[in-house]
Write a protein that holds these residues in place. Structure first.
Motif, PDB file in Angstrom:
ATOM      1  N   CYS A  81      51.710-127.579 -42.934  1.00 26.94           N
ATOM      2  CA  CYS A  81      52.685-126.848 -42.125  1.00 26.94           C
ATOM      3  C   CYS A  81      53.233-125.700 -42.970  1.00 26.94           C
ATOM      4  O   CYS A  81      52.878-125.542 -44.137  1.00 26.94           O
ATOM      5  CB  CYS A  81      53.790-127.773 -41.638  1.00 26.94           C
ATOM      6  N   LEU A  82      54.095-124.890 -42.382  1.00 26.95           N
ATOM      7  CA  LEU A  82      54.631-123.733 -43.099  1.00 26.95           C
ATOM      8  C   LEU A  82      55.420-124.129 -44.340  1.00 26.95           C
ATOM      9  O   LEU A  82      55.381-123.428 -45.352  1.00 26.95           O
ATOM     10  CB  LEU A  82      55.498-122.895 -42.162  1.00 26.95           C
ATOM     11  N   ALA A  83      56.125-125.235 -44.283  1.00 17.65           N
ATOM     12  CA  ALA A  83      56.893-125.685 -45.443  1.00 17.65           C
ATOM     13  C   ALA A  83      55.963-126.001 -46.615  1.00 17.65           C
ATOM     14  O   ALA A  83      56.249-125.655 -47.765  1.00 17.65           O
ATOM     15  CB  ALA A  83      57.732-126.909 -45.078  1.00 17.65           C
ATOM     16  N   LEU A  84      54.848-126.638 -46.323  1.00 20.04           N
ATOM     17  CA  LEU A  84      53.869-126.939 -47.374  1.00 20.04           C
ATOM     18  C   LEU A  84      53.286-125.651 -47.942  1.00 20.04           C
ATOM     19  O   LEU A  84      53.171-125.495 -49.161  1.00 20.04           O
ATOM     20  CB  LEU A  84      52.759-127.833 -46.831  1.00 20.04           C
ATOM     21  N   THR A  85      52.947-124.718 -47.063  1.00 20.39           N
ATOM     22  CA  THR A  85      52.405-123.433 -47.513  1.00 20.39           C
ATOM     23  C   THR A  85      53.397-122.721 -48.423  1.00 20.39           C
ATOM     24  O   THR A  85      53.022-122.176 -49.464  1.00 20.39           O
ATOM     25  CB  THR A  85      52.062-122.541 -46.305  1.00 20.39           C
ATOM     26  N   TYR A  86      54.661-122.729 -48.049  1.00 15.62           N
ATOM     27  CA  TYR A  86      55.699-122.095 -48.858  1.00 15.62           C
ATOM     28  C   TYR A  86      55.752-122.704 -50.260  1.00 15.62           C
ATOM     29  O   TYR A  86      55.739-121.992 -51.270  1.00 15.62           O
ATOM     30  CB  TYR A  86      57.060-122.231 -48.162  1.00 15.62           C
ATOM     31  N   LEU A  87      55.808-124.031 -50.342  1.00 18.95           N
ATOM     32  CA  LEU A  87      55.875-124.681 -51.653  1.00 18.95           C
ATOM     33  C   LEU A  87      54.613-124.445 -52.469  1.00 18.95           C
ATOM     34  O   LEU A  87      54.676-124.272 -53.692  1.00 18.95           O
ATOM     35  CB  LEU A  87      56.129-126.179 -51.492  1.00 18.95           C
ATOM     36  N   MET A  88      53.465-124.414 -51.812  1.00 17.66           N
ATOM     37  CA  MET A  88      52.219-124.148 -52.524  1.00 17.66           C
ATOM     38  C   MET A  88      52.208-122.731 -53.089  1.00 17.66           C
ATOM     39  O   MET A  88      51.750-122.498 -54.204  1.00 17.66           O
ATOM     40  CB  MET A  88      51.027-124.387 -51.610  1.00 17.66           C
ATOM     41  N   GLU A  89      52.738-121.771 -52.316  1.00 19.84           N
ATOM     42  CA  GLU A  89      52.770-120.390 -52.788  1.00 19.84           C
ATOM     43  C   GLU A  89      53.699-120.212 -53.989  1.00 19.84           C
ATOM     44  O   GLU A  89      53.328-119.559 -54.963  1.00 19.84           O
ATOM     45  CB  GLU A  89      53.170-119.442 -51.660  1.00 19.84           C
ATOM     46  N   ILE A  90      54.903-120.792 -53.920  1.00 21.75           N
ATOM     47  CA  ILE A  90      55.796-120.617 -55.074  1.00 21.75           C
ATOM     48  C   ILE A  90      55.275-121.381 -56.285  1.00 21.75           C
ATOM     49  O   ILE A  90      55.496-120.964 -57.422  1.00 21.75           O
ATOM     50  CB  ILE A  90      57.269-120.959 -54.754  1.00 21.75           C
ATOM     51  N   SER A  91      54.547-122.467 -56.063  1.00 27.68           N
ATOM     52  CA  SER A  91      53.930-123.187 -57.179  1.00 27.68           C
ATOM     53  C   SER A  91      52.800-122.368 -57.789  1.00 27.68           C
ATOM     54  O   SER A  91      52.653-122.300 -59.017  1.00 27.68           O
ATOM     55  CB  SER A  91      53.403-124.541 -56.713  1.00 27.68           C
ATOM     56  N   ALA A  92      51.994-121.744 -56.937  1.00 31.89           N
ATOM     57  CA  ALA A  92      50.892-120.906 -57.430  1.00 31.89           C
ATOM     58  C   ALA A  92      51.431-119.720 -58.227  1.00 31.89           C
ATOM     59  O   ALA A  92      50.847-119.330 -59.239  1.00 31.89           O
ATOM     60  CB  ALA A  92      50.029-120.431 -56.262  1.00 31.89           C
ATOM     61  N   GLU A  93      52.560-119.157 -57.785  1.00 27.61           N
ATOM     62  CA  GLU A  93      53.199-118.086 -58.556  1.00 27.61           C
ATOM     63  C   GLU A  93      53.602-118.591 -59.941  1.00 27.61           C
ATOM     64  O   GLU A  93      53.367-117.935 -60.951  1.00 27.61           O
ATOM     65  CB  GLU A  93      54.451-117.583 -57.831  1.00 27.61           C
ATOM     66  N   TYR A  94      54.227-119.759 -59.973  1.00 32.25           N
ATOM     67  CA  TYR A  94      54.703-120.336 -61.229  1.00 32.25           C
ATOM     68  C   TYR A  94      53.554-120.545 -62.213  1.00 32.25           C
ATOM     69  O   TYR A  94      53.680-120.256 -63.394  1.00 32.25           O
ATOM     70  CB  TYR A  94      55.415-121.665 -60.966  1.00 32.25           C
ATOM     71  N   GLY A  96      50.833-118.936 -62.274  1.00 30.40           N
ATOM     72  CA  GLY A  96      50.108-117.695 -62.498  1.00 30.40           C
ATOM     73  C   GLY A  96      48.802-117.604 -61.737  1.00 30.40           C
ATOM     74  O   GLY A  96      47.936-116.796 -62.085  1.00 30.40           O
ATOM     75  N   LEU A  97      48.641-118.409 -60.701  1.00 26.47           N
ATOM     76  CA  LEU A  97      47.402-118.382 -59.919  1.00 26.47           C
ATOM     77  C   LEU A  97      47.390-117.204 -58.950  1.00 26.47           C
ATOM     78  O   LEU A  97      46.333-116.713 -58.583  1.00 26.47           O
ATOM     79  CB  LEU A  97      47.222-119.689 -59.151  1.00 26.47           C
ATOM     80  N   ILE A  98      48.574-116.771 -58.530  1.00 23.38           N
ATOM     81  CA  ILE A  98      48.703-115.578 -57.696  1.00 23.38           C
ATOM     82  C   ILE A  98      49.880-114.769 -58.205  1.00 23.38           C
ATOM     83  O   ILE A  98      50.778-115.310 -58.845  1.00 23.38           O
ATOM     84  CB  ILE A  98      48.902-115.920 -56.188  1.00 23.38           C
ATOM     85  N   GLU A  99      49.854-113.486 -57.936  1.00 19.82           N
ATOM     86  CA  GLU A  99      50.976-112.632 -58.338  1.00 19.82           C
ATOM     87  C   GLU A  99      52.048-112.691 -57.278  1.00 19.82           C
ATOM     88  O   GLU A  99      51.770-112.772 -56.090  1.00 19.82           O
ATOM     89  CB  GLU A  99      50.482-111.188 -58.494  1.00 19.82           C
ATOM     90  N   LYS A 100      53.298-112.620 -57.702  1.00 22.75           N
ATOM     91  CA  LYS A 100      54.418-112.714 -56.784  1.00 22.75           C
ATOM     92  C   LYS A 100      54.347-111.618 -55.719  1.00 22.75           C
ATOM     93  O   LYS A 100      54.626-111.851 -54.558  1.00 22.75           O
ATOM     94  CB  LYS A 100      55.727-112.639 -57.551  1.00 22.75           C
ATOM     95  N   ASP A 101      53.957-110.401 -56.086  1.00 22.69           N
ATOM     96  CA  ASP A 101      53.915-109.282 -55.151  1.00 22.69           C
ATOM     97  C   ASP A 101      52.913-109.515 -54.029  1.00 22.69           C
ATOM     98  O   ASP A 101      53.061-108.999 -52.936  1.00 22.69           O
ATOM     99  CB  ASP A 101      53.560-107.988 -55.871  1.00 22.69           C
TER     100      ASP A 101
END
Length: 106
Positions: A81-94, A96-101
């Motif tokens: 769901c969107l909540a899971l996607t959100y947490l996965m994205e901020i984790s990936a940022e942390y 360094g798997l994806i850039e914050k921008d």
């Protein structure tokens, strides 16, 4: 490029047959996730998942265990769901798997 040109010249019936065979092969290899196979997240569950995720604005070394626990809870109880996607994205940022921008829209 030549293949695209050839496909454009083929009759619709042949293109439909090619598409059907390609789809059947992808399905046989289990590379397609069909909509009916994805569980539907009820609105009240989506709301609960959102409250689990909304506690975190970013991942830090201090809250990493709680973020991972929230990810596991959301995935286990509410699915994708969107909540899971959100947490996965901020984790990936942390990590360094994806850039914050790249996560923000302009």
């Amino acid at each position: 490029m030549v293949v695209k040109l050839l496909i454009r010249c083929l009759p619709d019936s042949i293109v439909d047959t090619i598409n059907a065979e390609s789809l059947a092969e992808l399905n046989r290899r289990q590379l397609i996730i069909w909509a009916e196979d994805v569980p539907v997240v009820e609105s009240e569950n989506e709301h609960s998942a959102y409250h689990l995720a909304a506690r975190f604005q970013q991942v830090t070394p201090e809250n990493l265990p709680e973020v991972l626990k929230a990810i596991a809870q959301i995935y286990t109880h509410y699915g994708n769901c969107l909540a899971l996607t959100y947490l996965m994205e901020i984790s990936a940022e942390y990590f360094g798997l994806i850039e914050k921008d790249k996560c923000t829209t302009t």
